[in-house]
Motif scaffolding. Structure first.
Motif, PDB file in Angstrom:
ATOM      1  N   LEU A 277       0.836  -1.205   0.000  1.00  0.00           N
ATOM      2  CA  LEU A 277       0.000   0.000   0.000  1.00  0.00           C
ATOM      3  C   LEU A 277       0.875   1.261   0.000  1.00  0.00           C
ATOM      4  O   LEU A 277       0.605   2.213  -0.737  1.00  0.00           O
ATOM      5  CB  LEU A 277      -0.928  -0.005   1.201  1.00  0.00           C
ATOM      6  N   GLY A 278       1.924   1.269   0.797  1.00  0.00           N
ATOM      7  CA  GLY A 278       2.836   2.406   0.811  1.00  0.00           C
ATOM      8  C   GLY A 278       3.557   2.576  -0.514  1.00  0.00           C
ATOM      9  O   GLY A 278       3.721   3.693  -1.006  1.00  0.00           O
ATOM     10  N   LEU A 279       3.971   1.473  -1.110  1.00  0.00           N
ATOM     11  CA  LEU A 279       4.633   1.531  -2.416  1.00  0.00           C
ATOM     12  C   LEU A 279       3.678   2.044  -3.477  1.00  0.00           C
ATOM     13  O   LEU A 279       4.057   2.868  -4.317  1.00  0.00           O
ATOM     14  CB  LEU A 279       5.178   0.154  -2.787  1.00  0.00           C
ATOM     15  N   ALA A 280       2.428   1.590  -3.441  1.00  0.00           N
ATOM     16  CA  ALA A 280       1.433   2.062  -4.410  1.00  0.00           C
ATOM     17  C   ALA A 280       1.182   3.557  -4.239  1.00  0.00           C
ATOM     18  O   ALA A 280       1.063   4.286  -5.232  1.00  0.00           O
ATOM     19  CB  ALA A 280       0.146   1.269  -4.255  1.00  0.00           C
ATOM     20  N   ALA A 281       1.111   4.036  -3.010  1.00  0.00           N
ATOM     21  CA  ALA A 281       0.898   5.468  -2.767  1.00  0.00           C
ATOM     22  C   ALA A 281       2.095   6.276  -3.262  1.00  0.00           C
ATOM     23  O   ALA A 281       1.927   7.348  -3.836  1.00  0.00           O
ATOM     24  CB  ALA A 281       0.666   5.719  -1.281  1.00  0.00           C
TER      25      ALA A 281
ATOM     26  N   SER B 117       2.015   9.042  -6.289  1.00  0.00           N
ATOM     27  CA  SER B 117       2.443  10.433  -6.115  1.00  0.00           C
ATOM     28  C   SER B 117       3.514  10.811  -7.129  1.00  0.00           C
ATOM     29  O   SER B 117       3.544  11.937  -7.606  1.00  0.00           O
ATOM     30  CB  SER B 117       2.932  10.674  -4.696  1.00  0.00           C
ATOM     31  N   VAL B 118       4.400   9.884  -7.475  1.00  0.00           N
ATOM     32  CA  VAL B 118       5.426  10.174  -8.476  1.00  0.00           C
ATOM     33  C   VAL B 118       4.781  10.331  -9.848  1.00  0.00           C
ATOM     34  O   VAL B 118       5.114  11.251 -10.603  1.00  0.00           O
ATOM     35  CB  VAL B 118       6.493   9.065  -8.486  1.00  0.00           C
ATOM     36  N   ASN B 119       3.835   9.473 -10.188  1.00  0.00           N
ATOM     37  CA  ASN B 119       3.193   9.542 -11.503  1.00  0.00           C
ATOM     38  C   ASN B 119       2.259  10.730 -11.638  1.00  0.00           C
ATOM     39  O   ASN B 119       1.960  11.147 -12.756  1.00  0.00           O
ATOM     40  CB  ASN B 119       2.433   8.246 -11.783  1.00  0.00           C
ATOM     41  N   SER B 120       1.770  11.286 -10.541  1.00  0.00           N
ATOM     42  CA  SER B 120       0.867  12.434 -10.634  1.00  0.00           C
ATOM     43  C   SER B 120       1.614  13.748 -10.423  1.00  0.00           C
ATOM     44  O   SER B 120       0.994  14.755 -10.118  1.00  0.00           O
ATOM     45  CB  SER B 120      -0.264  12.291  -9.632  1.00  0.00           C
ATOM     46  N   ASP B 121       2.943  13.731 -10.599  1.00  0.00           N
ATOM     47  CA  ASP B 121       3.795  14.932 -10.571  1.00  0.00           C
ATOM     48  C   ASP B 121       3.728  15.678  -9.257  1.00  0.00           C
ATOM     49  O   ASP B 121       3.753  16.904  -9.225  1.00  0.00           O
ATOM     50  CB  ASP B 121       3.442  15.865 -11.725  1.00  0.00           C
TER      51      ASP B 121
END
Length: 49
Positions: A17-21, A25-29
């Motif tokens: 879950l932390g990795l997905a978050a 966040s990286v992909n949404s700039d």
């Protein structure tokens, strides 16, 4: 020791879950403009009357 059977999947799930978050966040700039917010609070775009 039987609690380990439940704790290991819970720990792996929380890690996933932390990795997905983080990846979201990286992909949404979220890290593109780190200084922008700090500078925007200092800029006064409203002109005095």
């Amino acid at each position: 020791m039987e609690i380990i059977v439940y704790l290991i999947p819970v720990a792996l799930g929380l890690g996933a879950l932390g990795l997905a978050a983080f990846l979201w966040s990286v992909n949404s700039d979220q890290y593109e403009d780190l200084d922008g917010a700090a500078h925007r609070i200092l800029d006064d775009e409203d002109k005095p009357l």
